[in-house]
Design a protein around this motif. Structure first.
Motif, PDB file in Angstrom:
ATOM      1  N   ALA A   1     -54.805  42.621  -1.172  1.00  0.00           N
ATOM      2  CA  ALA A   1     -55.718  42.249  -0.083  1.00  0.00           C
ATOM      3  C   ALA A   1     -54.996  41.724   1.144  1.00  0.00           C
ATOM      4  CB  ALA A   1     -56.742  41.228  -0.562  1.00  0.00           C
ATOM      5  N   GLY A   2     -53.668  41.572   1.075  1.00  0.00           N
ATOM      6  CA  GLY A   2     -52.905  41.034   2.194  1.00  0.00           C
ATOM      7  C   GLY A   2     -53.273  41.600   3.549  1.00  0.00           C
ATOM      8  N   PRO A   3     -53.339  42.940   3.691  1.00  0.00           N
ATOM      9  CA  PRO A   3     -53.699  43.494   5.004  1.00  0.00           C
ATOM     10  C   PRO A   3     -55.125  43.150   5.447  1.00  0.00           C
ATOM     11  CG  PRO A   3     -52.712  45.174   3.604  1.00  0.00           C
ATOM     12  CD  PRO A   3     -52.957  43.966   2.737  1.00  0.00           C
ATOM     13  N   LEU A   4     -55.934  42.645   4.532  1.00  0.00           N
ATOM     14  CA  LEU A   4     -57.324  42.309   4.857  1.00  0.00           C
ATOM     15  C   LEU A   4     -57.516  40.816   5.115  1.00  0.00           C
ATOM     16  CD1 LEU A   4     -59.076  44.502   2.147  1.00  0.00           C
ATOM     17  CD2 LEU A   4     -58.727  45.039   4.567  1.00  0.00           C
ATOM     18  N   GLU A   5     -56.427  40.069   5.045  1.00  0.00           N
ATOM     19  CA  GLU A   5     -56.511  38.618   5.218  1.00  0.00           C
ATOM     20  C   GLU A   5     -56.228  38.235   6.666  1.00  0.00           C
ATOM     21  OE1 GLU A   5     -57.716  36.839   2.986  1.00  0.00           O
ATOM     22  OE2 GLU A   5     -57.285  37.813   1.097  1.00  0.00           O
ATOM     23  N   PRO A   6     -56.871  37.238   7.190  1.00  0.00           N
ATOM     24  CA  PRO A   6     -57.968  36.531   6.542  1.00  0.00           C
ATOM     25  C   PRO A   6     -59.238  37.387   6.562  1.00  0.00           C
ATOM     26  CG  PRO A   6     -57.680  35.693   8.759  1.00  0.00           C
ATOM     27  CD  PRO A   6     -56.588  36.715   8.532  1.00  0.00           C
ATOM     28  N   TYR A   7     -60.003  37.301   5.503  1.00  0.00           N
ATOM     29  CA  TYR A   7     -61.262  38.051   5.415  1.00  0.00           C
ATOM     30  C   TYR A   7     -62.203  37.492   6.482  1.00  0.00           C
ATOM     31  CZ  TYR A   7     -65.303  40.307   3.226  1.00  0.00           C
ATOM     32  OH  TYR A   7     -66.409  41.076   2.966  1.00  0.00           O
ATOM     33  N   PRO A   8     -62.682  38.328   7.403  1.00  0.00           N
ATOM     34  CA  PRO A   8     -63.406  37.804   8.573  1.00  0.00           C
ATOM     35  C   PRO A   8     -64.892  37.503   8.360  1.00  0.00           C
ATOM     36  CG  PRO A   8     -63.124  40.155   8.793  1.00  0.00           C
ATOM     37  CD  PRO A   8     -62.423  39.756   7.528  1.00  0.00           C
ATOM     38  N   TYR A   9     -65.380  37.696   7.148  1.00  0.00           N
ATOM     39  CA  TYR A   9     -66.796  37.475   6.871  1.00  0.00           C
ATOM     40  C   TYR A   9     -66.924  36.476   5.733  1.00  0.00           C
ATOM     41  CZ  TYR A   9     -66.992  41.734   9.603  1.00  0.00           C
ATOM     42  OH  TYR A   9     -66.828  42.656  10.605  1.00  0.00           O
ATOM     43  N   GLU A  10     -68.110  35.967   5.544  1.00  0.00           N
ATOM     44  CA  GLU A  10     -68.352  35.089   4.413  1.00  0.00           C
ATOM     45  C   GLU A  10     -68.167  35.911   3.131  1.00  0.00           C
ATOM     46  OE1 GLU A  10     -72.350  33.455   2.434  1.00  0.00           O
ATOM     47  OE2 GLU A  10     -72.031  32.723   4.470  1.00  0.00           O
ATOM     48  N   GLU A  11     -67.487  35.335   2.160  1.00  0.00           N
ATOM     49  CA  GLU A  11     -67.315  36.030   0.889  1.00  0.00           C
ATOM     50  C   GLU A  11     -68.567  35.858   0.044  1.00  0.00           C
ATOM     51  OE1 GLU A  11     -63.721  35.530  -1.359  1.00  0.00           O
ATOM     52  OE2 GLU A  11     -62.568  35.135   0.469  1.00  0.00           O
ATOM     53  N   GLY A  12     -68.934  36.925  -0.653  1.00  0.00           N
ATOM     54  CA  GLY A  12     -70.059  36.831  -1.571  1.00  0.00           C
ATOM     55  C   GLY A  12     -70.846  38.111  -1.650  1.00  0.00           C
ATOM     56  N   ASN A  13     -71.714  38.145  -2.637  1.00  0.00           N
ATOM     57  CA  ASN A  13     -72.508  39.321  -2.951  1.00  0.00           C
ATOM     58  C   ASN A  13     -73.332  39.802  -1.752  1.00  0.00           C
ATOM     59  OD1 ASN A  13     -73.535  41.300  -4.673  1.00  0.00           O
ATOM     60  ND2 ASN A  13     -75.193  39.991  -5.367  1.00  0.00           N
ATOM     61  N   PHE A  14     -74.125  38.945  -1.172  1.00  0.00           N
ATOM     62  CA  PHE A  14     -74.852  39.244   0.062  1.00  0.00           C
ATOM     63  C   PHE A  14     -74.602  38.083   1.015  1.00  0.00           C
ATOM     64  CE2 PHE A  14     -77.008  42.409  -2.467  1.00  0.00           C
ATOM     65  CZ  PHE A  14     -77.174  43.435  -1.549  1.00  0.00           C
ATOM     66  N   ALA A  15     -73.599  38.251   1.857  1.00  0.00           N
ATOM     67  CA  ALA A  15     -73.119  37.187   2.738  1.00  0.00           C
ATOM     68  C   ALA A  15     -73.964  37.086   4.005  1.00  0.00           C
ATOM     69  CB  ALA A  15     -71.665  37.452   3.110  1.00  0.00           C
ATOM     70  N   GLU A  16     -73.875  35.923   4.653  1.00  0.00           N
ATOM     71  CA  GLU A  16     -74.483  35.767   5.974  1.00  0.00           C
ATOM     72  C   GLU A  16     -73.759  36.705   6.937  1.00  0.00           C
ATOM     73  OE1 GLU A  16     -77.215  34.040   6.948  1.00  0.00           O
ATOM     74  OE2 GLU A  16     -77.450  33.690   4.801  1.00  0.00           O
ATOM     75  N   ARG A  17     -74.495  37.272   7.857  1.00  0.00           N
ATOM     76  CA  ARG A  17     -73.897  38.332   8.660  1.00  0.00           C
ATOM     77  C   ARG A  17     -73.380  37.908  10.016  1.00  0.00           C
ATOM     78  NH1 ARG A  17     -79.533  41.575   9.321  1.00  0.00           N
ATOM     79  NH2 ARG A  17     -80.510  40.083  10.703  1.00  0.00           N
ATOM     80  N   GLY A  18     -73.779  36.794  10.560  1.00  0.00           N
ATOM     81  CA  GLY A  18     -73.292  36.395  11.874  1.00  0.00           C
ATOM     82  C   GLY A  18     -73.948  37.200  12.993  1.00  0.00           C
ATOM     83  N   PRO A  19     -73.264  37.323  14.146  1.00  0.00           N
ATOM     84  CA  PRO A  19     -73.848  38.031  15.294  1.00  0.00           C
ATOM     85  C   PRO A  19     -74.170  39.483  14.959  1.00  0.00           C
ATOM     86  CG  PRO A  19     -71.785  36.938  15.902  1.00  0.00           C
ATOM     87  CD  PRO A  19     -71.924  36.827  14.423  1.00  0.00           C
ATOM     88  N   THR A  20     -75.229  39.996  15.591  1.00  0.00           N
ATOM     89  CA  THR A  20     -75.659  41.371  15.307  1.00  0.00           C
ATOM     90  C   THR A  20     -75.677  42.243  16.566  1.00  0.00           C
ATOM     91  OG1 THR A  20     -77.982  40.715  15.479  1.00  0.00           O
ATOM     92  CG2 THR A  20     -76.998  40.701  13.266  1.00  0.00           C
ATOM     93  N   ASP A  21     -74.708  42.051  17.416  1.00  0.00           N
ATOM     94  CA  ASP A  21     -74.609  42.862  18.636  1.00  0.00           C
ATOM     95  C   ASP A  21     -73.821  44.138  18.347  1.00  0.00           C
ATOM     96  OD1 ASP A  21     -71.573  42.281  19.539  1.00  0.00           O
ATOM     97  OD2 ASP A  21     -72.481  40.461  18.705  1.00  0.00           O
ATOM     98  N   GLU A  22     -73.803  45.053  19.315  1.00  0.00           N
ATOM     99  CA  GLU A  22     -73.117  46.343  19.135  1.00  0.00           C
ATOM    100  C   GLU A  22     -71.624  46.172  18.847  1.00  0.00           C
ATOM    101  OE1 GLU A  22     -74.336  49.354  18.717  1.00  0.00           O
ATOM    102  OE2 GLU A  22     -76.404  48.869  19.244  1.00  0.00           O
ATOM    103  N   GLY A  23     -70.975  45.233  19.509  1.00  0.00           N
ATOM    104  CA  GLY A  23     -69.554  45.013  19.266  1.00  0.00           C
ATOM    105  C   GLY A  23     -69.277  44.544  17.846  1.00  0.00           C
ATOM    106  N   SER A  24     -70.122  43.651  17.340  1.00  0.00           N
ATOM    107  CA  SER A  24     -69.970  43.171  15.966  1.00  0.00           C
ATOM    108  C   SER A  24     -70.247  44.278  14.957  1.00  0.00           C
ATOM    109  CB  SER A  24     -70.904  41.986  15.706  1.00  0.00           C
ATOM    110  OG  SER A  24     -70.573  40.911  16.546  1.00  0.00           O
ATOM    111  N   TRP A  25     -71.201  45.142  15.261  1.00  0.00           N
ATOM    112  CA  TRP A  25     -71.521  46.268  14.387  1.00  0.00           C
ATOM    113  C   TRP A  25     -70.348  47.255  14.348  1.00  0.00           C
ATOM    114  CZ3 TRP A  25     -73.701  47.715  10.318  1.00  0.00           C
ATOM    115  CH2 TRP A  25     -74.158  49.002  10.061  1.00  0.00           C
ATOM    116  N   ALA A  26     -69.774  47.551  15.492  1.00  0.00           N
ATOM    117  CA  ALA A  26     -68.605  48.445  15.532  1.00  0.00           C
ATOM    118  C   ALA A  26     -67.423  47.818  14.796  1.00  0.00           C
ATOM    119  CB  ALA A  26     -68.233  48.761  16.981  1.00  0.00           C
ATOM    120  N   ALA A  27     -67.227  46.510  14.964  1.00  0.00           N
ATOM    121  CA  ALA A  27     -66.114  45.829  14.289  1.00  0.00           C
ATOM    122  C   ALA A  27     -66.294  45.851  12.774  1.00  0.00           C
ATOM    123  CB  ALA A  27     -65.997  44.394  14.794  1.00  0.00           C
ATOM    124  N   LEU A  28     -67.516  45.653  12.307  1.00  0.00           N
ATOM    125  CA  LEU A  28     -67.783  45.691  10.870  1.00  0.00           C
ATOM    126  C   LEU A  28     -67.451  47.068  10.303  1.00  0.00           C
ATOM    127  CD1 LEU A  28     -68.878  44.711   8.150  1.00  0.00           C
ATOM    128  CD2 LEU A  28     -71.185  45.187   9.006  1.00  0.00           C
TER     129      LEU A  28
END
Length: 171
Positions: free
Chosen positions: A78-105
């Motif tokens: 997982a090294g290349p994925l660290e730090p994990y930019p989202y909340e960890e968990g089965n169904f995590a909180e999603r944070g901002p829902t703008d177009e830039g955040s959607w593209a980044a996800l």
């Protein structure tokens, strides 16, 4: 993995990874792949929880992403994925829902898939046989589950009434 290592890869692992690639972002036999489905949605449509299940496509995307990260971490890659930019968990909180955040996800999902795929491709038979302690199954079984997980959630997104998925799929 490098082309030479793919050529030497065992047939069973190559078939598993080909299946995983097709279901994630390729030419799935089951309909549009996960990423083709998500790429067709605006951020607004993806974030809309007014669906039959009460989840948004965004919620499901984060769920699928977390398990790619989880598997990569279980394989010690997982090294290349660290730090994990989202909340960890089965169904995590999603944070901002703008177009830039959607593209980044979606970009991060592709990165996580590549890291996870590479971890599975490089695993030895002994590593595939090791137990994932929290699941009490082998790493190999967990890796095999991952492609079906993408398939399942693609079908969920396509059938739960996500705004923006209006047209039936045509091959």
């Amino acid at each position: 993995p490098e082309a030479a290592s793919i050529d030497r890869m065992r047939t069973d692992i190559r078939l598993l990874l080909d299946y995983a690639d097709d279901e994630f972002d390729g030419a799935s036999f089951n309909g549009p792949s996960l990423m083709k489905t998500l790429d067709g949605l605006s951020a607004e449509a993806a974030a809309d929880r007014n669906t039959f299940e009460g989840y948004s496509a965004w919620d499901v995307a984060l769920h699928c992403l977390f398990y790619k990260y989880f598997i990569a971490r279980e394989f010690g890659k997982a090294g290349p994925l660290e730090p994990y930019p989202y909340e960890e968990g089965n169904f995590a909180e999603r944070g901002p829902t703008d177009e830039g955040s959607w593209a980044a996800l979606r970009a991060y999902m592709r990165k996580a898939h590549a890291v996870c795929r590479d971890a599975i491709a490089r695993a030895t038979d002994d590593e595939l046989a090791e137990l994932v302690p929290s699941w009490k199954v082998s790493r190999g079984k967990a890796a095999a589950w991952l492609a079906g997980h993408d398939t399942y959630h693609t079908a969920q997104i396509r059938s739960m009434g996500v705004p923006g998925i209006r047209e039936p799929w045509k091959r």
